[in-house]
Design a protein around this motif. Structure first.
Motif, PDB file in Angstrom:
ATOM      1  N   ALA A 200      37.046  42.359  44.750  1.00  0.00           N
ATOM      2  CA  ALA A 200      36.705  42.534  46.161  1.00  0.00           C
ATOM      3  C   ALA A 200      35.230  42.258  46.394  1.00  0.00           C
ATOM      4  N   ALA A 201      34.409  42.764  45.450  1.00  0.00           N
ATOM      5  CA  ALA A 201      32.968  42.526  45.580  1.00  0.00           C
ATOM      6  C   ALA A 201      32.667  41.038  45.489  1.00  0.00           C
TER       7      ALA A 201
ATOM      8  N   TRP B  90      37.062  34.169  48.757  1.00  0.00           N
ATOM      9  CA  TRP B  90      38.328  34.488  48.077  1.00  0.00           C
ATOM     10  C   TRP B  90      38.621  33.513  46.944  1.00  0.00           C
ATOM     11  N   LEU B  91      38.229  32.264  47.121  1.00  0.00           N
ATOM     12  CA  LEU B  91      38.442  31.294  46.044  1.00  0.00           C
ATOM     13  C   LEU B  91      37.627  31.694  44.810  1.00  0.00           C
ATOM     14  N   GLY B  92      36.414  32.137  45.083  1.00  0.00           N
ATOM     15  CA  GLY B  92      35.570  32.594  43.986  1.00  0.00           C
ATOM     16  C   GLY B  92      36.167  33.800  43.292  1.00  0.00           C
TER      17      GLY B  92
ATOM     18  N   ALA C  85      32.607  42.712  31.535  1.00  0.00           N
ATOM     19  CA  ALA C  85      33.387  43.930  31.276  1.00  0.00           C
ATOM     20  C   ALA C  85      34.641  44.063  32.149  1.00  0.00           C
ATOM     21  N   PRO C  86      34.565  43.832  33.472  1.00  0.00           N
ATOM     22  CA  PRO C  86      35.777  44.020  34.289  1.00  0.00           C
ATOM     23  C   PRO C  86      36.950  43.161  33.853  1.00  0.00           C
TER      24      PRO C  86
ATOM     25  N   PRO D 187      41.814  49.620  39.108  1.00  0.00           N
ATOM     26  CA  PRO D 187      40.862  49.866  40.202  1.00  0.00           C
ATOM     27  C   PRO D 187      39.524  49.166  39.974  1.00  0.00           C
ATOM     28  N   MET D 188      39.052  49.199  38.719  1.00  0.00           N
ATOM     29  CA  MET D 188      37.778  48.540  38.420  1.00  0.00           C
ATOM     30  C   MET D 188      37.875  47.033  38.700  1.00  0.00           C
TER      31      MET D 188
END
Lengths: 259, 638
Positions: free
Chosen positions: B74-75, B83-85, B114-115, B67-68
């Motif tokens: 998504a952010a 979306w490419l980024g 971290a993510p 989820p993270m």
């Protein structure tokens, strides 16, 4: 019956002063502000202000835990102030819907004229659990509340003790029937000596088991009651009031929100 | 030629070393480049090793990061990068991390990476931990083949420490759990069983036969007390919920003596805490009536209580049985006490009793066997003097929910054998006659003291149909029964499982758990005396139960063997109310409480069972409460 869009004026028996409101919140683990407004007999805005004052005094905390208005619950200092011997805890996310339903059931029952006329007393699950204390890990079903009807009133059911259950989701029929039977067979108070829990020949503790349920849980409760045979005569099944359900995200909780 | 060969060897060694150095350098470079993930992996590995987690737990932790990661991606996608980024964000996180570190913004750098680093590190740690445990466990990893032993011992110590920590907190191990589960303690290790924090068995498992083996001082009594209390508590709760009959526990303590009295007191307090309304200690405080047996069964039991010889002594046994049958099955009804039976074992009484309604065969029997009547009466007089008045009534097993029967098996073995035989016959008769529809658990502690004459395996085989389960405990495999065949019969019928505490001879019981496929690896010695990585592996059958581990089990540790698996358990000691102070005994009602207020000082039989009333006593029908419910919730929807 209290309609879902009732104003606070429809809850005469439930109106409490702020001190009693603090105790009410402590007994119910936590209360949403719209229901707190009904408890205090005021608007949701003023109830929010009261909750804010409790928070400023360190007696309570408030936060948006789920859909709908903010939740208010007592801190350790608030519980001590209220004289409630409970461990402080934030209402669990998984229990929010249930806590709201039980609060709504209490308010609906307290609004019935017979409740005040009979001098009835609501004994919350939190109080019952605090009595059980440090027993060796025996698992026994604890009702969502008990309602005690004192002797000496004109009501036909004076002197009885009812077990109250708020059911939002259906369990299995066998488990439901088992819980009903356990509630109706119990003879001792919660926290009593284990040997007194079920004494043959002694009068049962709960004269009734009152189930207040959602539409989804109703069929299972009906089947469970039917399984009990004659014992089922002591089980009452009613529908949850409209205010018992958590409001959908993004929508106002109820009429009090609009005030 | 020799110089050339030596040169080749040296060149090969140098090349090998160079390749290894290059691989190590590459690994270190990658680890350094992925520093945040490396740190997470190192930390996770340290925790997993310390707490002896399964590798699966690290993978699950990595999965819970999903989820993270999704929110992060998504952010990123909804920002300016698109979306490419988002697709390249995991890659760009690392250069950004190093850039921020270079500028001294350590916290921002950690938050940025971290993510990506946390799930990557956890997954990497899971892979590394899985590889480590598997290779070392198979003997292929580590510096030497002994590494697997060292790892296993280290893991065991860590697992024991974790289990002890789990049971240390008050309330951490409840006696019973949802789903009619009985909790024995914390899990140390499992093989072939599902792993979990608490060791639980279903109530139905306790309704099957069980065997408990462990020497003195290993925690056997603590385990048994916990199981009995949990059985009673669960049974009573099931009865209250209408899911089962009332439970009944009968414990035969075949050791006797002062220690048995101490255990009996603990048993009584614990059973009261578990919900028993009446706990009986036999023969000290309660009695049973042997004479409540059906006449034919009473005859068999009485004859079996007397020890007979073999060969020609069988003749006298037959004579005795015939005479006892005449006395017991007399037209005036069976005897009601030992004195009554002894009074009947006289020629005059028998002749008078059968004078009116006896058959000619009965009369002939009385005449022919009258010479032996005196000897038979003498043997029974001696037997009854030994047995005491504990079996001379009044009372039955239905008078209490928990019985603790003390048999003096240490200093009076023949007496204990006779008492055990009589009590088991009484219980079987109670179960056959309905017993008020009870769910009965017969626990025979220190079975070796009475195993010579208590044919419990016959009871074992027919007990389930009687609603009776049998739990046999002994100090050793040999103490289970007199012969090897009987021991195997008892153990093989233990469908509820075998509890094996520390014992010096666990092989027969461990063999019942079976084997499992495991990898065995051989490794060759290297040139410099170290162990090389060369060798071969093969599959072989390994015992499920580690025999060495059983011999080394500490006090309070037990191996639960069931269904081709074993769970090593740290037993949680059940704590009962304080010891009862003997209070002023006896009141007319019998309901006397001790000064401690928790436990009755005397045995108070249970009142007759009563059904759950459908109406409150004193009211023919429950009053109609619909006015208040209608006012509060509206009318009932049909």
């Amino acid at each position: 019956m209290i309609p879902a869009d009732a104003t606070p004026d429809a809850w005469p028996a439930a109106r409490l002063d702020q001190a009693a409101g603090l105790v009410f919140v402590g007994e119910m683990y936590g209360v949403q502000v719209d229901l707190l407004a009904l408890v205090l007999g005021t608007s949701q805005r003023r109830a929010s202000a009261v909750a804010g004052r409790w928070c400023d005094a360190g007696s309570a905390q408030a936060a948006t835990l789920g859909p709908g208005p903010r939740w208010v619950w007592l801190t350790k200092a608030g519980l001590a102030t209220s004289g409630l011997p409970y461990a402080p805890a934030v209402p669990g996310l998984s229990r929010l819907a249930h806590l709201r339903a039980v609060t709504a059931v209490r308010l609906a029952l307290a609004a019935a004229p017979q409740f005040a006329a009979g001098g009835a007393h609501w004994r919350s699950e939190r109080r019952i659990r605090s009595r059980i204390g440090g027993r060796i890990g025996l698992r026994e079903h604890v009702p969502d509340a008990e309602v005690h009807w004192p002797d000496g009133t004109a009501l036909a059911w004076a002197g009885e003790c009812w077990a109250i259950e708020a059911e939002l989701t259906p369990k299995t029929v066998a488990r439901t029937a088992g819980i009903m039977r356990e509630l109706l067979a119990r003879t001792g108070d919660y926290g009593c000596r284990p040997a007194d829990v079920l004494v043959p020949g002694a009068p049962p503790r709960h004269a009734r088991a009152v189930y207040v349920c959602s539409a989804a849980a109703r069929p299972v409760l009906m089947k469970g009651r039917a399984l009990l045979g004659d014992l089922g005569a002591r089980v009452e099944i009613r529908s949850l009031p409209g205010s018992a359900l958590l409001p959908a995200p993004g929508r106002p909780a109820g009429p009090a929100d609009r005030r | 030629m020799i110089r050339r060969g030596l040169g080749m060897i040296a060149a090969r060694a140098i090349a090998t070393a160079a390749v290894r150095a290059a691989a190590t350098a590459l690994t270190l470079a990658v680890a350094a480049a992925l520093t945040p993930a490396t740190l997470v992996a190192a930390g996770a590995l340290a925790v997993a090793s310390r707490r002896t987690w399964e590798p699966r737990r690290l993978f699950v932790a990595a999965a819970w990061c999903a989820p993270m990661v999704m929110v992060w991606l998504a952010a990123t996608a909804t920002g300016s990068a698109g979306w490419l980024g988002a697709a390249t964000a995991p890659y760009h996180a690392w250069p950004t991390f190093w850039h921020l570190v270079g500028s001294g913004a350590y916290l921002r750098a950690a938050a940025r990476v971290a993510p990506a680093a946390i799930p990557l590190g956890l997954a990497g740690a899971g892979l590394a931990w899985s590889y480590r445990t598997r290779t070392v466990g198979a003997g292929a990893g580590g510096r030497s083949p002994a590494s697997s032993v060292a790892l296993d011992q280290r893991q065991w110590r860590n697992q024991v420490r974790a289990a002890k920590a789990r049971i240390a907190a008050p309330g951490s191990v409840p006696l019973t759990m949802r789903g009619d589960l009985i909790a024995a303690g914390a899990v140390i290790r499992t093989v072939g069983h599902r792993a979990g924090p608490l060791a639980t068995i279903g109530y139905e498992r306790m309704r099957s036969h069980q065997v408990v083996i462990g020497t003195t001082g290993t925690g056997k009594t603590t385990l048994l007390l916990r199981l009995w209390a949990a059985y009673l508590a669960t049974g009573l709760r099931r009865q209250a919920a209408g899911c089962g009959a009332a439970p009944l526990i009968v414990v035969l303590d075949c050791k006797g003596g002062a220690s048995a009295r101490r255990v009996a007191d603990r048993y009584r307090r614990l059973m009261r805490e578990a919900g028993a309304r009446s706990v009986a200690v036999w023969p000290d405080e309660a009695s049973l009536s042997l004479w409540s047996l059906p006449p034919r069964k009473l005859t068999t039991t009485l004859v079996d209580l007397i020890e007979h010889g073999t060969g020609s002594a069988a003749y006298y046994a037959d004579v005795m049985e015939a005479l006892v049958a005449l006395a017991v099955e007399a037209p005036c009804g069976p005897p009601t006490s030992a004195a009554d039976l002894l009074a009947r074992l006289e020629p005059g009484w028998l002749a008078l009793a059968y004078a009116a309604s006896g058959t000619a065969a009965d009369q002939a029997m009385i005449r022919s066997a009258s010479r032996q009547l005196g000897d038979v009466a003498l043997r029974f007089r001696t037997l009854f003097r030994r047995l005491g008045d504990g079996l001379d009534g009044p009372g039955s097993f239905g008078d209490a929910e928990a019985w603790y029967c003390i048999l003096e098996g240490t200093d009076q073995i023949p007496v204990a054998e006779g008492q055990a035989r009589a009590l088991v016959d009484l219980l079987a008769s109670f179960a056959v006659s309905g017993g008020g529809e009870r769910e009965i658990l017969l626990a025979v502690d220190e079975f070796s003291a009475v195993s010579r004459r208590l044919p419990i395996f016959t009871l074992y085989e027919r007990a389930r149909s009687l609603g009776l389960s049998v739990q046999v405990s002994a100090q050793s495999w040999q103490g289970l029964a007199a012969t090897q065949d009987e021991r195997y019969r008892i153990s093989a019928a233990a469908e509820g499982g075998i509890w094996l505490l520390r014992t010096p001879h666990p092989e027969p019981v461990a063999g019942l758990a079976g084997t499992r496929k495991a990898i065995e690896t051989t490794r060759a010695l290297g040139r410099l005396g170290g162990w090389s990585r060369r060798g071969s592996s093969r599959l072989h059958d390994e015992p499920i139960v580690d025999l060495g581990l059983i011999r080394r089990l500490d006090t309070g540790q037990v191996a639960y063997i069931h269904g081709g698996g074993v769970t090593y358990v740290q037993i949680k000691r059940p704590v009962a109310a304080p010891a009862a102070v003997r209070g002023p005994v006896v009141a007319a009602t019998g309901a006397v409480e001790s000064l401690a207020g928790a436990v009755p000082a005397v045995f108070v039989p249970l009142p007759a069972p009563a059904a759950v009333p459908s109406a409150v006593p004193g009211m023919a029908r429950p009053p109609d409460i619909s006015p208040v419910l209608d006012a509060a919730f509206g009318p009932e929807v049909p």
